[in-house]
Enzyme design. Structure first.
Site, PDB file in Angstrom:
ATOM      1  N   LYS A 185     -33.287 -38.505 120.927  1.00  0.00           N
ATOM      2  CA  LYS A 185     -31.834 -38.337 120.965  1.00  0.00           C
ATOM      3  C   LYS A 185     -31.277 -38.883 119.653  1.00  0.00           C
ATOM      4  CE  LYS A 185     -27.912 -37.806 122.999  1.00  0.00           C
ATOM      5  NZ  LYS A 185     -27.535 -36.411 123.091  1.00  0.00           N
ATOM      6  N   SER A 186     -30.174 -38.348 119.166  1.00  0.00           N
ATOM      7  CA  SER A 186     -29.604 -38.877 117.917  1.00  0.00           C
ATOM      8  C   SER A 186     -29.038 -40.272 118.130  1.00  0.00           C
ATOM      9  CB  SER A 186     -28.495 -37.959 117.402  1.00  0.00           C
ATOM     10  OG  SER A 186     -29.043 -36.734 116.989  1.00  0.00           O
ATOM     11  N   GLY A 223     -21.406 -35.368 122.932  1.00  0.00           N
ATOM     12  CA  GLY A 223     -20.642 -36.350 122.164  1.00  0.00           C
ATOM     13  C   GLY A 223     -21.491 -37.491 121.636  1.00  0.00           C
ATOM     14  N   CYS A 256     -24.184 -31.785 114.393  1.00  0.00           N
ATOM     15  CA  CYS A 256     -23.578 -31.737 115.721  1.00  0.00           C
ATOM     16  C   CYS A 256     -22.163 -31.166 115.585  1.00  0.00           C
ATOM     17  CB  CYS A 256     -23.513 -33.135 116.335  1.00  0.00           C
ATOM     18  SG  CYS A 256     -22.600 -33.165 117.879  1.00  0.00           S
ATOM     19  N   ILE A 309     -31.583 -24.223 113.485  1.00  0.00           N
ATOM     20  CA  ILE A 309     -30.189 -24.605 113.358  1.00  0.00           C
ATOM     21  C   ILE A 309     -29.796 -25.548 114.504  1.00  0.00           C
ATOM     22  CG2 ILE A 309     -29.386 -22.516 112.195  1.00  0.00           C
ATOM     23  CD1 ILE A 309     -28.658 -21.358 114.970  1.00  0.00           C
ATOM     24  N   ASN A 310     -28.644 -26.153 114.364  1.00  0.00           N
ATOM     25  CA  ASN A 310     -28.021 -26.834 115.506  1.00  0.00           C
ATOM     26  C   ASN A 310     -27.192 -25.787 116.261  1.00  0.00           C
ATOM     27  OD1 ASN A 310     -26.722 -28.781 117.247  1.00  0.00           O
ATOM     28  ND2 ASN A 310     -27.101 -30.333 115.689  1.00  0.00           N
ATOM     29  N   GLY A 334     -29.593 -21.858 123.372  1.00  0.00           N
ATOM     30  CA  GLY A 334     -30.271 -20.915 124.259  1.00  0.00           C
ATOM     31  C   GLY A 334     -30.364 -19.520 123.662  1.00  0.00           C
ATOM     32  N   GLY A 359     -35.492 -26.656 122.669  1.00  0.00           N
ATOM     33  CA  GLY A 359     -34.528 -27.526 123.334  1.00  0.00           C
ATOM     34  C   GLY A 359     -34.194 -27.032 124.723  1.00  0.00           C
ATOM     35  N   SER A 360     -33.181 -26.166 124.801  1.00  0.00           N
ATOM     36  CA  SER A 360     -32.659 -25.724 126.102  1.00  0.00           C
ATOM     37  C   SER A 360     -33.722 -25.170 127.040  1.00  0.00           C
ATOM     38  CB  SER A 360     -31.609 -24.631 125.902  1.00  0.00           C
ATOM     39  OG  SER A 360     -30.653 -25.022 124.974  1.00  0.00           O
TER      40      SER A 360
END
Lengths: 301, 259
Positions: A42-43, A69, A126, A187-188, A213, A261-262
């Protein structure tokens, strides 16, 4: 084995930042049960943050929308988690970090060094945290300065995760490279929003957030394709990968490795599934090495 | 899925602090023990166990639940779910012990009813602070034997559910379902560990949820890394051996908080 910025990976799949990365134990689970070649935390930032109010993530027909956030316990609060992950997972552990200025980035990186992360990933992408993330990552000068500041204080590889929410991602990638980045990650999430038509309220607690996604994969493929042309350093592809076919496509666009990720929504062992799928694909097509398909699409003109 | 618009059809006062909100949607496929994310628009979204396939039963504890308590019949909230993994249903002829503390009775009452409907014998230990705080006493009583404990002794045994449990033959039960405050569940867990019956017990955990759908990882427990929102909230006793249960949880930032 497969080498990426000097790190040894058993396969080219990596857990993306912000996903199952709040605790050391969950990172280990993704490595062990999930089969990931490496994991990103996690960031983590300079001070504890609780993040945005809920709903912070919803599933849409085409993907996911989130605005967490940047919740995190701060670097002192995360040290024990990072240490646990390092001591109990057999794969490289990459610390994702964020800050608002070059000195904040350097402070967080130095603060996490006692836990010996294998690399750092700088979150300058982010899309929904004021003063952080994409607020930094859409300014090439700041990206270069942030990268250089972290490079100055650490002796492990530094990756820079880029936002697609800019006019020219290549200029940001170039800035990261100039700052000394060892790789870029693209990418983000893409800026997005959903509205509840029964009430008129934006669905996310933060009103808007980032889309991930399946829907973002074509955007990610294009960004990786462009960055591969513009940069000397490796490009790590991320965005909408949920199958080995998606991963192979990302590699052909020019990705040296693929983050996921997703897609853990469907199954945590997606990493081993994709790793195995790519191996079988290489064998079926007679490619002697994964390097044979990295950037392949660039040769087909 | 985007939240569905759930219109409140009825509100029932269960205890001085607990209300049931019935809504105009039935989660026909719900597994007892699963939860929904309840979106009080403009305020927050919180996880709530389903107390029936068309109701949630809520204790007023913070900002979001206080806002929820301001809503009237005809008002609406957003609902997503059902999510997670519920309790394992027994088969005909099995003997089930349900251990419910406080508002933990909410997800356990549909479980007890489903177990009864499946042909199991259902016994319940229901605990609360005092007689007026006992939740769903009538629902459990309708299914079989019920043992009551209250902290102040105003009804049943004075003490905790474990004080009742100590005098029961736990070995006689095929399945045990537990939900309540974590301190209570931890003491039940320790007792079961001593009695070596953890393999037939299931516990429903509470953790801070952000995404609620198994992606973000905010609710992962030590040392397994299992996600409470997706791999749980119901875990077998065996899954919780050596876990953080009863020791600490994590707040919204991910910091450990002592229990």
């Amino acid at each position: 084995m497969y080498t990426l910025t000097g790190l040894e990976l058993k396969n080219p799949t990596i857990l993306a930042a912000g996903v199952l990365g709040t605790t050391g134990a969950s990172l280990c689970r993704v490595a062990r049960e999930g089969g990931a070649g490496a994991v990103v935390t996690k960031s983590i930032g300079p001070a504890p943050k609780t993040g945005h109010i809920n709903p912070s993530m919803v599933r849409l027909d085409c993907g996911f929308l989130n605005a967490m956030g940047l919740p995190n316990p701060s670097y002192p609060g995360f040290l024990q988690e990072l240490e646990f992950a390092k001591n109990n997972s057999a794969v490289p552990v990459i610390a994702s970090i964020f800050g608002g200025t070059p000195s904040e980035f350097a402070e967080v990186a130095e603060g996490l060094l006692p836990a010996n992360p294998d690399a750092f990933e700088l979150n300058v992408s982010c899309p929904h945290a004021e003063g952080y993330g994409a607020a930094v990552g859409s300014n090439p000068c700041l990206v270069e300065a942030v990268t250089a500041a972290v490079k100055d204080v650490v002796n492990v590889p530094v990756w820079v995760k880029l936002t697609p929410n800019v006019a020219d991602i290549k200029s940001i990638g170039t800035a990261a490279e100039s700052g000394g980045a060892d790789a870029v990650v693209a990418i983000n999430t893409l800026k997005g929003m959903a509205i509840d038509i029964e009430s008129g309220y934006p669905v996310l607690g933060n009103r808007s957030g980032g889309l991930s996604g399946k829907a973002v994969k074509p955007v990610a493929i294009k960004c990786v394709y462009d960055l591969y042309t513009a940069l000397e350093i490796p490009v790590i592809g991320v965005g909408g990968v949920s199958s080995w076919e998606d991963a192979a496509e990302m590699l052909m666009a020019g990705a040296a490795a693929v983050q996921i990720g997703s897609a853990v929504y469907d199954r945590v062992d997606i990493f081993s599934e994709i790793g195995t799928g790519i191996e079988a694909f290489l064998t079926r097509k007679g490619y002697s090495d994964i390097k044979k398909i990295i950037g392949l699409a660039h040769e087909m003109i | 899925m985007l939240p569905l618009n759930a219109i409140i059809t009825q509100i029932t006062e269960e205890t001085p602090l607990v209300r049931t909100f019935f809504f105009d949607h039935r989660f026909e496929d719900m597994e007892p023990g699963q939860f929904v994310m309840v979106w009080i628009r403009g305020v927050d979204e919180i996880p709530m166990g389903l107390s029936r396939n068309n109701s949630i039963t809520v204790q007023k504890v913070g900002e979001a639940t206080s806002k929820l308590f301001e809503l009237k019949e005809g008002d609406s909230f957003g609902l997503r779910g059902p999510f997670g993994k519920g309790f394992t249903l027994p088969v005909r002829g099995e003997k089930v012990l349900v251990i419910a503390g406080g508002v933990g009775a909410a997800p356990l009452s549909p479980y007890a009813e489903a177990a009864f409907a499946a042909g199991a014998e259902v016994h319940t230990i229901l605990g609360a602070r005092s007689a007026e705080d006992l939740l769903f006493e009538g629902r459990f009583e309708a299914l079989g034997k019920i043992y009551i404990s209250t902290d102040d002794g105003s009804k049943g045994v004075k003490g905790f559910v474990t004080d009742v449990l100590k005098n029961l033959d736990v070995a006689a039960y095929d399945r045990i379902a537990v939900c309540g405050p974590e301190i209570m569940m931890a003491s039940v867990f320790r007792l079961f560990e001593e009695l070596q019956v953890l393999e037939k017990a299931e516990f429903s955990l509470h953790r801070y949820f952000k995404c609620g759908i198994g992606i973000c990882g905010a609710c992962c427990i030590d040392k397994s890394g299992l996600r409470v929102c997706k791999d749980g909230p119901v875990f077998s006793g065996v899954q919780l051996i050596g876990s953080e249960l009863g020791n600490y949880s994590r707040d919204a930032s991910g910091r450990r908080v002592k229990i």
